[in-house]
Design a protein around this motif. Structure first.
Motif, PDB file in Angstrom:
ATOM      1  N   PHE A   8       0.710  -1.186  -0.090  1.00 53.51           N
ATOM      2  CA  PHE A   8      -0.043  -0.093  -0.022  1.00 53.51           C
ATOM      3  C   PHE A   8       0.714   1.270   0.111  1.00 53.51           C
ATOM      4  O   PHE A   8       0.333   2.245  -0.727  1.00 53.51           O
ATOM      5  CB  PHE A   8      -0.741  -0.071   1.151  1.00 53.51           C
ATOM      6  CG  PHE A   8      -1.980   1.203   1.545  1.00 53.51           C
ATOM      7  CD1 PHE A   8      -2.542   1.713   0.920  1.00 53.51           C
ATOM      8  CD2 PHE A   8      -1.477   1.592   2.809  1.00 53.51           C
ATOM      9  CE1 PHE A   8      -3.246   2.869   1.107  1.00 53.51           C
ATOM     10  CE2 PHE A   8      -2.235   2.531   3.535  1.00 53.51           C
ATOM     11  CZ  PHE A   8      -3.040   3.374   2.257  1.00 53.51           C
ATOM     12  N   HIS A  51       6.669  -1.664  -6.060  1.00 57.97           N
ATOM     13  CA  HIS A  51       5.354  -2.013  -5.713  1.00 57.97           C
ATOM     14  C   HIS A  51       4.972  -3.122  -6.443  1.00 57.97           C
ATOM     15  O   HIS A  51       4.621  -4.282  -5.626  1.00 57.97           O
ATOM     16  CB  HIS A  51       4.442  -0.918  -6.046  1.00 57.97           C
ATOM     17  CG  HIS A  51       2.630  -1.336  -5.885  1.00 57.97           C
ATOM     18  ND1 HIS A  51       2.239  -2.018  -7.024  1.00 57.97           N
ATOM     19  CD2 HIS A  51       2.105  -1.545  -4.973  1.00 57.97           C
ATOM     20  CE1 HIS A  51       0.926  -2.255  -6.628  1.00 57.97           C
ATOM     21  NE2 HIS A  51       0.859  -1.939  -5.212  1.00 57.97           N
ATOM     22  N   ARG A  53       3.655  -6.853  -4.826  1.00 62.02           N
ATOM     23  CA  ARG A  53       2.418  -6.986  -5.036  1.00 62.02           C
ATOM     24  C   ARG A  53       2.209  -8.604  -6.063  1.00 62.02           C
ATOM     25  O   ARG A  53       1.544  -9.206  -5.509  1.00 62.02           O
ATOM     26  CB  ARG A  53       1.806  -6.071  -5.988  1.00 62.02           C
ATOM     27  CG  ARG A  53       0.313  -6.344  -6.593  1.00 62.02           C
ATOM     28  CD  ARG A  53      -0.876  -5.283  -6.214  1.00 62.02           C
ATOM     29  NE  ARG A  53      -2.076  -5.618  -6.801  1.00 62.02           N
ATOM     30  CZ  ARG A  53      -3.159  -4.956  -6.547  1.00 62.02           C
ATOM     31  NH1 ARG A  53      -3.159  -4.169  -5.839  1.00 62.02           N
ATOM     32  NH2 ARG A  53      -4.153  -5.460  -7.206  1.00 62.02           N
ATOM     33  N   LEU A  61      -1.537  -4.460   7.124  1.00 60.17           N
ATOM     34  CA  LEU A  61      -2.506  -3.820   5.907  1.00 60.17           C
ATOM     35  C   LEU A  61      -3.365  -4.647   5.860  1.00 60.17           C
ATOM     36  O   LEU A  61      -4.921  -4.417   5.752  1.00 60.17           O
ATOM     37  CB  LEU A  61      -1.652  -3.514   4.655  1.00 60.17           C
ATOM     38  CG  LEU A  61      -2.492  -3.143   3.665  1.00 60.17           C
ATOM     39  CD1 LEU A  61      -3.400  -2.173   3.521  1.00 60.17           C
ATOM     40  CD2 LEU A  61      -1.696  -3.109   2.402  1.00 60.17           C
ATOM     41  N   GLY A 108      -8.914  -4.474   5.810  1.00 58.99           N
ATOM     42  CA  GLY A 108     -10.241  -5.125   5.556  1.00 58.99           C
ATOM     43  C   GLY A 108     -11.071  -5.319   6.546  1.00 58.99           C
ATOM     44  O   GLY A 108     -12.100  -6.306   6.530  1.00 58.99           O
ATOM     45  N   MET A 135      -8.626   7.954  -0.103  1.00 59.89           N
ATOM     46  CA  MET A 135      -7.237   7.710   0.426  1.00 59.89           C
ATOM     47  C   MET A 135      -6.321   8.763  -0.218  1.00 59.89           C
ATOM     48  O   MET A 135      -6.464   9.168  -1.247  1.00 59.89           O
ATOM     49  CB  MET A 135      -6.762   6.533  -0.152  1.00 59.89           C
ATOM     50  CG  MET A 135      -5.443   5.904   0.261  1.00 59.89           C
ATOM     51  SD  MET A 135      -5.309   5.817   2.023  1.00 59.89           S
ATOM     52  CE  MET A 135      -6.569   4.568   2.844  1.00 59.89           C
ATOM     53  N   ARG A 192      -2.724  10.899  -0.966  1.00 56.46           N
ATOM     54  CA  ARG A 192      -1.461  10.818  -1.865  1.00 56.46           C
ATOM     55  C   ARG A 192      -0.412  12.164  -1.620  1.00 56.46           C
ATOM     56  O   ARG A 192      -1.067  13.065  -1.157  1.00 56.46           O
ATOM     57  CB  ARG A 192      -1.448  10.673  -3.503  1.00 56.46           C
ATOM     58  CG  ARG A 192      -2.262   9.496  -3.982  1.00 56.46           C
ATOM     59  CD  ARG A 192      -1.706   8.344  -3.942  1.00 56.46           C
ATOM     60  NE  ARG A 192      -2.251   7.211  -4.658  1.00 56.46           N
ATOM     61  CZ  ARG A 192      -2.923   6.365  -3.943  1.00 56.46           C
ATOM     62  NH1 ARG A 192      -3.429   6.211  -2.816  1.00 56.46           N
ATOM     63  NH2 ARG A 192      -3.671   5.267  -4.767  1.00 56.46           N
ATOM     64  N   GLY A 240     -10.745   1.169  -5.325  1.00 61.84           N
ATOM     65  CA  GLY A 240      -9.534   2.105  -5.898  1.00 61.84           C
ATOM     66  C   GLY A 240      -9.524   1.744  -7.256  1.00 61.84           C
ATOM     67  O   GLY A 240     -10.481   1.428  -8.092  1.00 61.84           O
ATOM     68  N   HIS A 269      -2.761   0.623  -7.110  1.00 57.50           N
ATOM     69  CA  HIS A 269      -2.972  -0.026  -5.720  1.00 57.50           C
ATOM     70  C   HIS A 269      -4.408  -0.528  -5.679  1.00 57.50           C
ATOM     71  O   HIS A 269      -4.924  -0.727  -4.350  1.00 57.50           O
ATOM     72  CB  HIS A 269      -2.800   1.289  -4.672  1.00 57.50           C
ATOM     73  CG  HIS A 269      -1.249   1.415  -4.559  1.00 57.50           C
ATOM     74  ND1 HIS A 269      -0.625   0.803  -3.731  1.00 57.50           N
ATOM     75  CD2 HIS A 269      -0.629   2.572  -5.219  1.00 57.50           C
ATOM     76  CE1 HIS A 269       0.597   1.494  -4.050  1.00 57.50           C
ATOM     77  NE2 HIS A 269       0.605   2.497  -4.902  1.00 57.50           N
ATOM     78  N   CYS A 295      -7.608  -2.439  -4.741  1.00 53.34           N
ATOM     79  CA  CYS A 295      -7.721  -3.305  -3.434  1.00 53.34           C
ATOM     80  C   CYS A 295      -7.509  -5.027  -3.862  1.00 53.34           C
ATOM     81  O   CYS A 295      -7.881  -5.632  -4.544  1.00 53.34           O
ATOM     82  CB  CYS A 295      -9.113  -3.281  -2.918  1.00 53.34           C
ATOM     83  SG  CYS A 295      -9.260  -4.377  -1.502  1.00 53.34           S
TER      84      CYS A 295
HETATM   85  C1  HEM Z   1      -6.475  -1.327  -1.351  1.00 56.17           C
HETATM   86  C2  HEM Z   1     -11.243  -0.560  -0.438  1.00 56.17           C
HETATM   87  C3  HEM Z   1     -11.464  -4.798   1.577  1.00 56.17           C
HETATM   88  C4  HEM Z   1      -6.420  -5.106   1.610  1.00 56.17           C
HETATM   89  C5  HEM Z   1      -7.674  -0.559  -1.297  1.00 56.17           C
HETATM   90  C6  HEM Z   1      -8.086   0.450  -1.728  1.00 56.17           C
HETATM   91  C7  HEM Z   1      -9.228   0.815  -1.646  1.00 56.17           C
HETATM   92  C8  HEM Z   1      -9.831  -0.520  -0.825  1.00 56.17           C
HETATM   93  C9  HEM Z   1     -10.208   2.019  -1.970  1.00 56.17           C
HETATM   94  C10 HEM Z   1      -7.032   1.542  -2.879  1.00 56.17           C
HETATM   95  C11 HEM Z   1      -5.931   2.411  -1.790  1.00 56.17           C
HETATM   96  C12 HEM Z   1      -5.274   3.393  -2.336  1.00 56.17           C
HETATM   97  O1  HEM Z   1      -5.542   3.217  -3.714  1.00 56.17           O
HETATM   98  O2  HEM Z   1      -4.512   3.822  -1.823  1.00 56.17           O
HETATM   99  C13 HEM Z   1     -11.680  -1.552   0.139  1.00 56.17           C
HETATM  100  C14 HEM Z   1     -12.967  -1.935   0.432  1.00 56.17           C
HETATM  101  C15 HEM Z   1     -13.109  -2.969   1.026  1.00 56.17           C
HETATM  102  C16 HEM Z   1     -11.808  -3.358   1.021  1.00 56.17           C
HETATM  103  C17 HEM Z   1     -14.248  -0.723  -0.113  1.00 56.17           C
HETATM  104  C18 HEM Z   1     -14.286  -3.736   1.511  1.00 56.17           C
HETATM  105  C19 HEM Z   1     -15.659  -3.689   0.948  1.00 56.17           C
HETATM  106  C20 HEM Z   1     -10.206  -5.207   1.696  1.00 56.17           C
HETATM  107  C21 HEM Z   1      -9.969  -6.573   2.345  1.00 56.17           C
HETATM  108  C22 HEM Z   1      -8.513  -6.699   2.447  1.00 56.17           C
HETATM  109  C23 HEM Z   1      -8.006  -5.443   1.760  1.00 56.17           C
HETATM  110  C24 HEM Z   1     -10.724  -7.520   3.129  1.00 56.17           C
HETATM  111  C25 HEM Z   1      -7.603  -7.685   2.898  1.00 56.17           C
HETATM  112  C26 HEM Z   1      -7.955  -8.245   3.876  1.00 56.17           C
HETATM  113  C27 HEM Z   1      -6.124  -4.229   0.681  1.00 56.17           C
HETATM  114  C28 HEM Z   1      -4.873  -3.950   0.296  1.00 56.17           C
HETATM  115  C29 HEM Z   1      -4.586  -2.672  -0.528  1.00 56.17           C
HETATM  116  C30 HEM Z   1      -6.051  -2.383  -0.464  1.00 56.17           C
HETATM  117  C31 HEM Z   1      -3.641  -5.278   0.727  1.00 56.17           C
HETATM  118  C32 HEM Z   1      -3.543  -2.073  -1.215  1.00 56.17           C
HETATM  119  C33 HEM Z   1      -3.132  -2.872  -2.794  1.00 56.17           C
HETATM  120  C34 HEM Z   1      -1.907  -2.135  -2.966  1.00 56.17           C
HETATM  121  O3  HEM Z   1      -1.320  -1.248  -2.498  1.00 56.17           O
HETATM  122  O4  HEM Z   1      -1.477  -2.580  -4.015  1.00 56.17           O
HETATM  123  N1  HEM Z   1      -8.784  -1.236  -0.747  1.00 56.17           N
HETATM  124  N2  HEM Z   1     -10.832  -2.512   0.531  1.00 56.17           N
HETATM  125  N3  HEM Z   1      -8.979  -4.714   1.540  1.00 56.17           N
HETATM  126  N4  HEM Z   1      -6.921  -3.161   0.131  1.00 56.17           N
HETATM  127 FE1  HEM Z   1      -8.916  -2.924   0.306  1.00 56.17          FE
END
Ligand code: HEM
Ligand code: EMZ
Length: 385
Positions: free
Chosen positions: A73, A80, A84, A216, A221, A270, A272, A324, A328, A330
């Motif tokens: 993240f 990245h 990833r 993270l 999540g 989120m 930047r 997103g 990045h 999700c």
């Molecule tokens: C990234 C939303 C559930 C793990 C993101 C981002 C969003 C998001 C908007 C982009 C952040 C950015 O651009 O800076 C959500 C929503 C969820 C959810 C709405 C549920 C409805 C989860 C769950 C997990 C998770 C269940 C893991 C247990 C991550 C990770 C990233 C991420 C690891 C970073 C990916 C990267 O940097 O390449 N999430 N998320 N998220 N989310 Fe989620």
């Protein structure tokens, strides 16, 4: 007004200027509000970085409560991608048949529990438990571990009345440290062990890097999934006809999941950090200042979504950015979508109606904007089909 509605506080600013402003711990944020601009800025990682001081891209900023960089993240390309691509296959496991079967078992069991109990406080008794239990599948560790996490409450860095809670955060860090040490001594088939045995660019991941991925996974999540689940229950309470629609036409389920997630936008925005002086919407952005990509506002952009403030369960064109956009996007989306999909199928199968008895809304304070993201608590009756 319907109790399950989530109003859009950004409309006027989005239409008139395209951005909004908020202060956050003396580190102001320019919020980007239109879908097209949000996508453009998300794509432009050179001008708008994620790899700033750990915690700074989160709003409210977490720089004062953590030093560990969350991975991937808070890392920019090209590094990245190295992280990833290591983690991504693991986060696709929710697509496997066995995973889906286990998740279905968990969700059917908890829906049966609340039907038997009848009167339930959804956040604590349903959503938090469902989220914690499901996470044991993503980490591939014993179900019983979820009991510990349930005790932490709905957000690992925030508590009621405190938008940043260092003591609570430290509990999580200590817990993760211990789990990493345990996996080092006694490797298994869990996520900790997979990370500990992996290499990035020819080097084994360090304790600190594994910790960055795990923080993270726990934080990202948690309240997002809890809000998605709770808001769904509130919505179906006021829309029994939608439950009927899903029962009679299960093909709609996939579209319904996307639409609910668009409408709820569980992660509002989120941040930047700008790496250079630049401009968005003809507004000057100074180097080393913060912007935020406001997913929740972009998802109500009427130039993209017809009737953006209505839940249209079978919405045909739905390019929402709740998970997103770009680099990045999700990693937990596969897991979150499976939870929502199975939840909708199970509710349609077992629940006739839900009545809302009492509730307290959770309002996010973004200064100029106040946004309802869900509920602190909501008591309902579940009536079996
Ligand atoms: C990234 C939303 C559930 C793990 C993101 C981002 C969003 C998001 C908007 C982009 C952040 C950015 O651009 O800076 C959500 C929503 C969820 C959810 C709405 C549920 C409805 C989860 C769950 C997990 C998770 C269940 C893991 C247990 C991550 C990770 C990233 C991420 C690891 C970073 C990916 C990267 O940097 O390449 N999430 N998320 N998220 N989310 Fe989620
Ligand atoms: C961070 C964030 C991740 C942050 C993709 O979003 O979720 C927030 O809830 C946490 O507070 O630290 O993990």
């Amino acid at each position: 007004m319907e109790k399950s509605k989530l109003l859009d506080p950004f409309e006027e600013a989005r239409l008139s200027k395209g951005y909004g402003k908020m202060n956050d711990q003396d580190d102001p944020v320019t919020m980007i509000l239109r879908l097209k601009d949000v996508r453009k800025c998300a794509h432009n990682w050179k001008a708008f970085q994620s790899g700033a001081t750990p915690g700074r891209i989160v709003v409210p900023s977490e720089v004062n409560i953590r030093d560990t960089r969350q991975i991937p993240f808070e890392v920019d390309p090209p590094l990245h991608k190295d992280y990833r691509s290591l983690i991504e296959p693991w986060f696709k496991r929710p697509l496997e048949k066995e995973y889906k079967q286990k998740l279905t078992g968990q969700i059917e069991a908890i829906v049966d529990e609340v039907i038997a109990k009848k009167t339930v406080e959804v956040v604590q008794d349903f959503s938090l438990r469902l989220q914690s239990r499901a996470l044991t599948l993503l980490l591939n560790i014993p179900f019983e571990e979820s009991e510990t996490w349930i005790g932490w409450g709905t957000h690992v860095f925030r508590s009621e009345g405190e938008s940043l809670d260092a003591d609570k955060a430290n509990l999580l860090y200590d817990y993760i440290d211990q789990q990493i040490i345990k996996a080092e001594r006694n490797p298994g088939n869990d996520l900790y062990s997979m990370l500990l045995s992996s290499e990035v660019n020819g080097k084994k991941l360090t304790h600190e890097e594994v910790k960055g991925v795990m923080i993270l996974t726990f934080a990202g999540g948690r309240d997002t999934v809890i809000n998605a689940v709770t808001n769904s229950i509130a919505y179906f309470a006021e829309h029994p006809e939608s439950l009927k629609q899903l029962r009679e036409n299960p093909d709609v389920t996939g579209k319904a999941v996307e639409e609910l997630i668009r409408y709820f936008s569980p992660l509002t925005h989120m941040g930047r950090v700008a790496t250079q002086d630049t401009q968005v919407c003809e507004h000057a952005i100074k180097a080393d200042s913060r912007i935020s990509l406001c997913w929740a506002s972009a998802n109500r952009d009427a130039s993209v979504f017809e009737n953006p403030n209505d839940i249209v369960l079978d919405r045909k064109v739905n390019p929402h950015v709740s998970f997103g956009f770009g680099t990045h996007n999700c990693l937990g989306a596969t897991h979150a979508r499976q939870i929502m999909n199975i939840l909708l199928v199970t509710l349609a199968k077992k629940v006739k109606s839900i009545e809302i008895l009492d509730y307290t809304e959770n309002i996010e304070d973004l200064e100029e904007f106040k946004r309802k993201v869900g509920y602190d608590s909501i008591k309902v009756n579940f009536n079996a089909l």
